[in-house]
Design a protein around this motif. Structure first.
Motif, PDB file in Angstrom:
ATOM      1  N   SER A   1       0.789  -1.234   0.000  1.00 46.40           N
ATOM      2  CA  SER A   1       0.000   0.000   0.000  1.00 46.40           C
ATOM      3  C   SER A   1       0.820   1.282   0.000  1.00 46.40           C
ATOM      4  O   SER A   1       0.324   2.329  -0.411  1.00 46.40           O
ATOM      5  CB  SER A   1      -0.922   0.031   1.234  1.00 46.40           C
ATOM      6  OG  SER A   1      -0.163   0.005   2.436  1.00 46.40           O
TER       7      SER A   1
ATOM      8  N   TYR B   1      -0.964   4.828  -6.584  1.00 46.79           N
ATOM      9  CA  TYR B   1      -1.977   5.470  -5.771  1.00 46.79           C
ATOM     10  C   TYR B   1      -2.203   4.605  -4.542  1.00 46.79           C
ATOM     11  O   TYR B   1      -1.950   3.395  -4.594  1.00 46.79           O
ATOM     12  CB  TYR B   1      -3.279   5.662  -6.560  1.00 46.79           C
ATOM     13  CG  TYR B   1      -3.155   6.739  -7.621  1.00 46.79           C
ATOM     14  CD1 TYR B   1      -3.411   8.077  -7.310  1.00 46.79           C
ATOM     15  CD2 TYR B   1      -2.759   6.419  -8.917  1.00 46.79           C
ATOM     16  CE1 TYR B   1      -3.277   9.060  -8.280  1.00 46.79           C
ATOM     17  CE2 TYR B   1      -2.615   7.408  -9.887  1.00 46.79           C
ATOM     18  CZ  TYR B   1      -2.878   8.727  -9.555  1.00 46.79           C
ATOM     19  OH  TYR B   1      -2.731   9.717 -10.502  1.00 46.79           O
TER      20      TYR B   1
ATOM     21  N   GLY C   1      -2.905   1.967  -1.953  1.00 51.16           N
ATOM     22  CA  GLY C   1      -3.521   0.648  -2.053  1.00 51.16           C
ATOM     23  C   GLY C   1      -3.405   0.007  -3.412  1.00 51.16           C
ATOM     24  O   GLY C   1      -3.794  -1.146  -3.583  1.00 51.16           O
TER      25      GLY C   1
ATOM     26  N   ARG D   1      -6.827  -1.602  -2.677  1.00 46.43           N
ATOM     27  CA  ARG D   1      -7.827  -0.525  -2.717  1.00 46.43           C
ATOM     28  C   ARG D   1      -9.237  -1.112  -2.821  1.00 46.43           C
ATOM     29  O   ARG D   1     -10.209  -0.524  -2.322  1.00 46.43           O
ATOM     30  CB  ARG D   1      -7.549   0.414  -3.895  1.00 46.43           C
ATOM     31  CG  ARG D   1      -8.500   1.593  -3.950  1.00 46.43           C
ATOM     32  CD  ARG D   1      -8.078   2.592  -4.995  1.00 46.43           C
ATOM     33  NE  ARG D   1      -9.039   3.682  -5.111  1.00 46.43           N
ATOM     34  CZ  ARG D   1      -8.867   4.745  -5.879  1.00 46.43           C
ATOM     35  NH1 ARG D   1      -7.752   4.881  -6.588  1.00 46.43           N
ATOM     36  NH2 ARG D   1      -9.787   5.687  -5.946  1.00 46.43           N
TER      37      ARG D   1
ATOM     38  N   LEU E   1      -4.815   4.051   3.156  1.00 46.56           N
ATOM     39  CA  LEU E   1      -5.917   4.465   2.287  1.00 46.56           C
ATOM     40  C   LEU E   1      -6.648   5.684   2.859  1.00 46.56           C
ATOM     41  O   LEU E   1      -6.946   6.647   2.142  1.00 46.56           O
ATOM     42  CB  LEU E   1      -6.898   3.307   2.106  1.00 46.56           C
ATOM     43  CG  LEU E   1      -6.421   2.116   1.260  1.00 46.56           C
ATOM     44  CD1 LEU E   1      -7.378   0.929   1.423  1.00 46.56           C
ATOM     45  CD2 LEU E   1      -6.317   2.502  -0.214  1.00 46.56           C
TER      46      LEU E   1
ATOM     47  N   TYR F   1     -12.763   4.910   4.043  1.00 46.91           N
ATOM     48  CA  TYR F   1     -11.629   4.023   4.276  1.00 46.91           C
ATOM     49  C   TYR F   1     -11.243   3.920   5.754  1.00 46.91           C
ATOM     50  O   TYR F   1     -10.281   3.235   6.093  1.00 46.91           O
ATOM     51  CB  TYR F   1     -10.410   4.494   3.478  1.00 46.91           C
ATOM     52  CG  TYR F   1     -10.605   4.447   1.984  1.00 46.91           C
ATOM     53  CD1 TYR F   1     -10.716   3.236   1.311  1.00 46.91           C
ATOM     54  CD2 TYR F   1     -10.666   5.629   1.232  1.00 46.91           C
ATOM     55  CE1 TYR F   1     -10.898   3.198  -0.068  1.00 46.91           C
ATOM     56  CE2 TYR F   1     -10.846   5.599  -0.142  1.00 46.91           C
ATOM     57  CZ  TYR F   1     -10.959   4.382  -0.783  1.00 46.91           C
ATOM     58  OH  TYR F   1     -11.132   4.337  -2.145  1.00 46.91           O
TER      59      TYR F   1
END
Length: 298
Positions: free
Chosen positions: A121, A185, A187, A192, A248, A257
């Motif tokens: 992540s 980006y 995650g 994600r 996140l 999140y």
């Protein structure tokens, strides 16, 4: 660039799985960890997992022997990485630890070495920024168990070069994996999507919508998932799930999140899943049993 020497930092579940995969594919692999005991345990784990493959007939006896012969252990970072063409960091999912490792690697590795992180992540761009070679820094997010799962998320940082990306994509194919290129980006893609689902399952439990086994059964039978989200969370490690959700939440600034309070409390109490012997299920007696169903089911 021809790659022969691979160094793996961290000898835990992911690290020894990555080392196993490369060694079985004919690469020379250095496993680096803080203690010789951890390294010995990792090599023993690899040997046992190779034994299982041998018993199943998926590898030969000579492949088993060659793979073990391809692995060396080091407790000194400099000695373990000085000849590496590729270094894969598989340390704990902690940004400060990773930044320190990459800053050290940049000084100790040869200038042409590619530096990869198995992070699930944390920003590759942020990791690359502590080096003088951001074009050679990339993410290789393997799935657990590494010798079995085919996917590798190949994460491009903001400055990762096309050449580096293509080399890692090609290398992933050579070790029998299916690489998927994604951008940097929070995650990435896998977590994600996966972590909010796990978090929602935990919140369903916390709110008394259903029990542990009921939630997992719905997802297995209703959605054709091979493993329910709560059992999967135990398998991943609840501390790892919490760390990813925090990345996140902080990265996007979106309350969707935010980790479930139940997850936060379980991690604080040391109930981390399989690794601690107890999570949403109890593993201490060697038998998986849902321990939280009755507590939260109304």
């Amino acid at each position: 660039m021809f790659m022969n020497y691979i160094s793996v930092i961290g000898s835990g579940t992911m690290g020894n799985g990555i080392a196993h995969t490369f060694a079985l594919s004919g690469f020379k692999v250095n496993i680096i960890d803080l203690s010789q005991d951890r390294i010995t345990e990792a090599i023993n784990t690899i040997s046992k997992n190779l034994d299982r493959q041998l018993q199943k007939g998926t590898i030969t006896s000579s492949q088993h022997t060659e793979a073990i012969g391809n692995i060396q252990g080091f407790t000194l970072l400099e000695a373990g990485v000085k000849d590496a063409d590729l270094v894969i960091e598989a340390a704990t999912e902690n940004v400060d630890i990773k930044l320190k490792i990459f800053a050290d690697l940049d000084k100790l590795c040869k200038p042409t070495a590619i530096l990869a992180s198995n992070t699930s992540s944390i920003s590759i761009t942020k990791i690359a920024a502590v080096t003088a070679r951001p074009e050679l820094v990339i993410g290789m997010h393997f799935m657990n168990p590494v010798p079995v799962m085919k996917l590798v998320e190949v994460i491009r940082g903001f400055n990762t070069s096309d050449k580096t990306t293509n080399q890692i994509m090609d290398l992933s194919v050579k070790i029998g994996k299916v690489p998927v290129e994604v951008n940097d980006y929070p995650g990435f893609v896998a977590n994600r999507i996966l972590m909010p689902m796990i978090n929602e399952a935990i919140q369903c439990l916390n709110e008394g919508v259903a029990g542990v086994t009921e939630i997992d059964t719905v997802m297995k039978l209703g959605m054709s998932h091979p493993m329910g989200p709560l059992q999967l969370a135990d398998f991943i490690g609840l501390d790892v799930c919490l760390a990813i959700l925090n990345v996140l939440h902080q990265g996007f600034g979106n309350p969707k999140y935010a980790p479930s309070p139940l997850l936060v409390n379980m991690v604080a109490s040391g109930q981390l899943g399989v690794k601690s012997g107890s999570g949403f299920y109890d593993y201490s007696a060697g038998i998986k049993e849902a321990v939280l169903s009755k507590k939260f089911k109304k």
